[in-house]
Design a protein around this motif. Structure first.
Motif, PDB file in Angstrom:
ATOM      1  N   GLY A  23       0.882  -1.308   0.020  1.00 11.51           N
ATOM      2  CA  GLY A  23      -0.016  -0.220  -0.085  1.00 11.51           C
ATOM      3  C   GLY A  23       0.791   1.347  -0.175  1.00 11.51           C
ATOM      4  N   GLU A  24       2.043   1.243  -0.157  1.00 14.37           N
ATOM      5  CA  GLU A  24       3.166   2.307  -0.054  1.00 14.37           C
ATOM      6  C   GLU A  24       3.116   2.751  -1.415  1.00 14.37           C
ATOM      7  OE1 GLU A  24       4.482   4.087   2.563  1.00 14.37           O
ATOM      8  OE2 GLU A  24       3.506   2.677   3.868  1.00 14.37           O
ATOM      9  N   ASN A  25       3.450   4.100  -1.634  1.00 16.21           N
ATOM     10  CA  ASN A  25       3.732   5.003  -2.818  1.00 16.21           C
ATOM     11  C   ASN A  25       5.268   4.894  -3.085  1.00 16.21           C
ATOM     12  OD1 ASN A  25       3.643   6.409  -5.263  1.00 16.21           O
ATOM     13  ND2 ASN A  25       3.400   8.149  -4.183  1.00 16.21           N
ATOM     14  N   ILE A  26       5.753   3.957  -4.085  1.00 19.53           N
ATOM     15  CA  ILE A  26       6.861   3.715  -4.235  1.00 19.53           C
ATOM     16  C   ILE A  26       7.435   5.094  -5.071  1.00 19.53           C
ATOM     17  CG2 ILE A  26       8.824   2.345  -5.460  1.00 19.53           C
ATOM     18  CD1 ILE A  26       7.098   0.048  -4.622  1.00 19.53           C
ATOM     19  N   PHE A  27       8.555   5.674  -4.517  1.00 23.95           N
ATOM     20  CA  PHE A  27       8.816   6.892  -5.336  1.00 23.95           C
ATOM     21  C   PHE A  27      10.421   6.846  -6.198  1.00 23.95           C
ATOM     22  CE2 PHE A  27       9.964   7.798  -1.047  1.00 23.95           C
ATOM     23  CZ  PHE A  27      11.377   8.137  -1.027  1.00 23.95           C
ATOM     24  N   GLU A  28      10.812   5.663  -5.649  1.00 28.63           N
ATOM     25  CA  GLU A  28      12.353   5.142  -6.307  1.00 28.63           C
ATOM     26  C   GLU A  28      12.554   3.857  -6.364  1.00 28.63           C
ATOM     27  OE1 GLU A  28      16.956   5.690  -5.216  1.00 28.63           O
ATOM     28  OE2 GLU A  28      15.908   7.354  -5.052  1.00 28.63           O
ATOM     29  N   CYS A  29      13.093   3.193  -7.360  1.00 28.30           N
ATOM     30  CA  CYS A  29      13.495   1.963  -7.483  1.00 28.30           C
ATOM     31  C   CYS A  29      14.654   1.718  -8.147  1.00 28.30           C
ATOM     32  CB  CYS A  29      12.373   0.827  -7.787  1.00 28.30           C
ATOM     33  SG  CYS A  29      11.567   1.342  -9.542  1.00 28.30           S
ATOM     34  N   THR A  47      19.596   4.005  -9.879  1.00 27.89           N
ATOM     35  CA  THR A  47      17.977   3.984 -10.108  1.00 27.89           C
ATOM     36  C   THR A  47      17.576   3.217 -11.366  1.00 27.89           C
ATOM     37  OG1 THR A  47      18.088   6.091  -8.935  1.00 27.89           O
ATOM     38  CG2 THR A  47      16.223   5.461 -10.084  1.00 27.89           C
ATOM     39  N   ALA A  48      16.620   2.687 -11.202  1.00 27.46           N
ATOM     40  CA  ALA A  48      16.126   1.846 -12.655  1.00 27.46           C
ATOM     41  C   ALA A  48      16.118   2.579 -14.021  1.00 27.46           C
ATOM     42  CB  ALA A  48      14.907   1.206 -12.113  1.00 27.46           C
ATOM     43  N   ASP A  49      16.826   2.209 -15.100  1.00 27.15           N
ATOM     44  CA  ASP A  49      16.655   2.869 -16.165  1.00 27.15           C
ATOM     45  C   ASP A  49      15.013   2.713 -16.659  1.00 27.15           C
ATOM     46  OD1 ASP A  49      19.412   3.198 -16.224  1.00 27.15           O
ATOM     47  OD2 ASP A  49      19.755   1.213 -17.190  1.00 27.15           O
ATOM     48  N   TYR A  50      14.419   1.740 -16.593  1.00 26.76           N
ATOM     49  CA  TYR A  50      12.980   1.549 -17.010  1.00 26.76           C
ATOM     50  C   TYR A  50      11.984   1.159 -15.777  1.00 26.76           C
ATOM     51  CZ  TYR A  50       9.065  -0.767 -19.436  1.00 26.76           C
ATOM     52  OH  TYR A  50       7.760  -0.962 -19.724  1.00 26.76           O
ATOM     53  N   ARG A  51      11.189   1.563 -15.858  1.00 28.89           N
ATOM     54  CA  ARG A  51       9.975   1.265 -14.817  1.00 28.89           C
ATOM     55  C   ARG A  51       8.488   1.135 -15.511  1.00 28.89           C
ATOM     56  NH1 ARG A  51       8.815   4.210  -9.184  1.00 28.89           N
ATOM     57  NH2 ARG A  51       7.157   2.770  -8.404  1.00 28.89           N
ATOM     58  N   TYR A  74      16.045  -2.708  -4.766  1.00 28.46           N
ATOM     59  CA  TYR A  74      15.372  -2.056  -3.607  1.00 28.46           C
ATOM     60  C   TYR A  74      14.301  -1.070  -4.017  1.00 28.46           C
ATOM     61  CZ  TYR A  74      17.749   2.284  -5.519  1.00 28.46           C
ATOM     62  OH  TYR A  74      18.173   3.373  -6.041  1.00 28.46           O
ATOM     63  N   THR A  75      13.279  -0.751  -3.169  1.00 29.56           N
ATOM     64  CA  THR A  75      12.279   0.353  -3.513  1.00 29.56           C
ATOM     65  C   THR A  75      12.497   1.371  -2.264  1.00 29.56           C
ATOM     66  OG1 THR A  75      10.774  -1.027  -2.409  1.00 29.56           O
ATOM     67  CG2 THR A  75      10.871  -1.221  -4.737  1.00 29.56           C
ATOM     68  N   LYS A  76      12.207   2.510  -2.623  1.00 29.37           N
ATOM     69  CA  LYS A  76      12.157   3.577  -1.629  1.00 29.37           C
ATOM     70  C   LYS A  76      10.736   4.189  -1.551  1.00 29.37           C
ATOM     71  CE  LYS A  76      16.745   5.747  -1.627  1.00 29.37           C
ATOM     72  NZ  LYS A  76      17.493   6.880  -1.563  1.00 29.37           N
ATOM     73  N   SER A  77      10.325   4.117  -0.182  1.00 28.53           N
ATOM     74  CA  SER A  77       8.837   4.705   0.059  1.00 28.53           C
ATOM     75  C   SER A  77       8.837   5.604   1.112  1.00 28.53           C
ATOM     76  CB  SER A  77       7.920   3.739   0.213  1.00 28.53           C
ATOM     77  OG  SER A  77       8.053   2.895   1.345  1.00 28.53           O
ATOM     78  N   GLY A  80      10.515   3.803   3.993  1.00 28.35           N
ATOM     79  CA  GLY A  80      11.867   3.593   4.104  1.00 28.35           C
ATOM     80  C   GLY A  80      12.509   2.760   3.091  1.00 28.35           C
ATOM     81  N   VAL A  81      13.575   1.892   3.067  1.00 29.41           N
ATOM     82  CA  VAL A  81      14.073   1.158   1.995  1.00 29.41           C
ATOM     83  C   VAL A  81      13.706  -0.161   2.202  1.00 29.41           C
ATOM     84  CG1 VAL A  81      15.994   0.638   0.776  1.00 29.41           C
ATOM     85  CG2 VAL A  81      15.978   3.082   1.682  1.00 29.41           C
ATOM     86  N   ALA A  82      13.232  -0.771   1.047  1.00 30.18           N
ATOM     87  CA  ALA A  82      12.991  -2.176   1.047  1.00 30.18           C
ATOM     88  C   ALA A  82      13.902  -2.839   0.089  1.00 30.18           C
ATOM     89  CB  ALA A  82      11.465  -2.591   0.871  1.00 30.18           C
ATOM     90  N   TYR A  83      14.340  -4.106   0.500  1.00 31.10           N
ATOM     91  CA  TYR A  83      15.177  -4.770  -0.455  1.00 31.10           C
ATOM     92  C   TYR A  83      14.574  -6.247  -0.874  1.00 31.10           C
ATOM     93  CZ  TYR A  83      18.787  -1.522   1.047  1.00 31.10           C
ATOM     94  OH  TYR A  83      19.622  -0.362   1.209  1.00 31.10           O
ATOM     95  N   SER A  84      15.102  -6.575  -1.966  1.00 30.07           N
ATOM     96  CA  SER A  84      14.868  -8.172  -2.158  1.00 30.07           C
ATOM     97  C   SER A  84      15.785  -9.155  -1.781  1.00 30.07           C
ATOM     98  CB  SER A  84      14.745  -8.429  -3.921  1.00 30.07           C
ATOM     99  OG  SER A  84      16.098  -8.222  -4.596  1.00 30.07           O
ATOM    100  N   PHE A  85      15.676 -10.277  -1.900  1.00 31.17           N
ATOM    101  CA  PHE A  85      16.592 -11.389  -1.294  1.00 31.17           C
ATOM    102  C   PHE A  85      17.941 -10.932  -2.253  1.00 31.17           C
ATOM    103  CE2 PHE A  85      12.660 -13.580  -0.265  1.00 31.17           C
ATOM    104  CZ  PHE A  85      12.941 -13.857   1.087  1.00 31.17           C
ATOM    105  N   THR A  86      19.142 -11.267  -1.762  1.00 31.81           N
ATOM    106  CA  THR A  86      20.326 -11.291  -2.659  1.00 31.81           C
ATOM    107  C   THR A  86      20.509 -12.310  -3.456  1.00 31.81           C
ATOM    108  OG1 THR A  86      21.281 -10.029  -0.317  1.00 31.81           O
ATOM    109  CG2 THR A  86      22.765 -10.842  -2.057  1.00 31.81           C
ATOM    110  N   GLU A  87      21.147 -11.853  -4.593  1.00 30.08           N
ATOM    111  CA  GLU A  87      21.458 -13.024  -5.837  1.00 30.08           C
ATOM    112  C   GLU A  87      22.763 -12.840  -6.160  1.00 30.08           C
ATOM    113  OE1 GLU A  87      19.002 -15.039  -6.784  1.00 30.08           O
ATOM    114  OE2 GLU A  87      17.422 -14.170  -5.925  1.00 30.08           O
ATOM    115  N   THR A  88      23.378 -13.893  -6.799  1.00 27.76           N
ATOM    116  CA  THR A  88      24.916 -13.630  -7.106  1.00 27.76           C
ATOM    117  C   THR A  88      24.839 -13.916  -8.546  1.00 27.76           C
ATOM    118  OG1 THR A  88      25.362 -16.003  -6.684  1.00 27.76           O
ATOM    119  CG2 THR A  88      25.658 -14.397  -4.944  1.00 27.76           C
TER     120      THR A  88
END
Length: 93
Positions: A23-29, A47-51, A74-77, A80-88
């Motif tokens: 329900g958060e308004n994401i202003f950056e990803c 910051t994402a090139d394409y959204r 990551y996303t910012k709202s 705060g900042v939320a992260y996905s799981f870490t990948e390699t």
């Protein structure tokens, strides 16, 4: 969720889907990466090139050949900042 494709010696394309914005308004990803586990936006980030609504992507350049990197979306709202799981991934030699 976060994934990658098009790995070369010095570049990669990151892609991510936002499955629930709580329900958060994401202003950056975007994406963050490093040579050590659990990167944050205090490491390398872009910051994402394409959204498009719940999908975003970026291409990362100037990586070191034959190197293993850790990355996550990551996303910012207001919350705060939320992260996905870490990948390699490992760049080509």
């Amino acid at each position: 969720t976060c994934s990658y494709e098009n790995i070369t010696q010095t570049s990669v394309k990151f892609m991510a889907n936002i499955e629930d914005n709580l329900g958060e308004n994401i202003f950056e990803c975007g994406f963050c990466w490093s040579k050590s586990n659990n990167p944050t936006i205090n490491d390398y980030h872009l910051t994402a090139d394409y959204r498009s609504f719940f999908y975003f992507s970026s291409e990362i350049y100037c990586l070191d050949p034959g190197t293993t990197y850790y990355f996550r979306a990551y996303t910012k709202s207001r919350a705060g900042v939320a992260y996905s799981f870490t990948e390699t991934f490992t760049t080509k030699e």
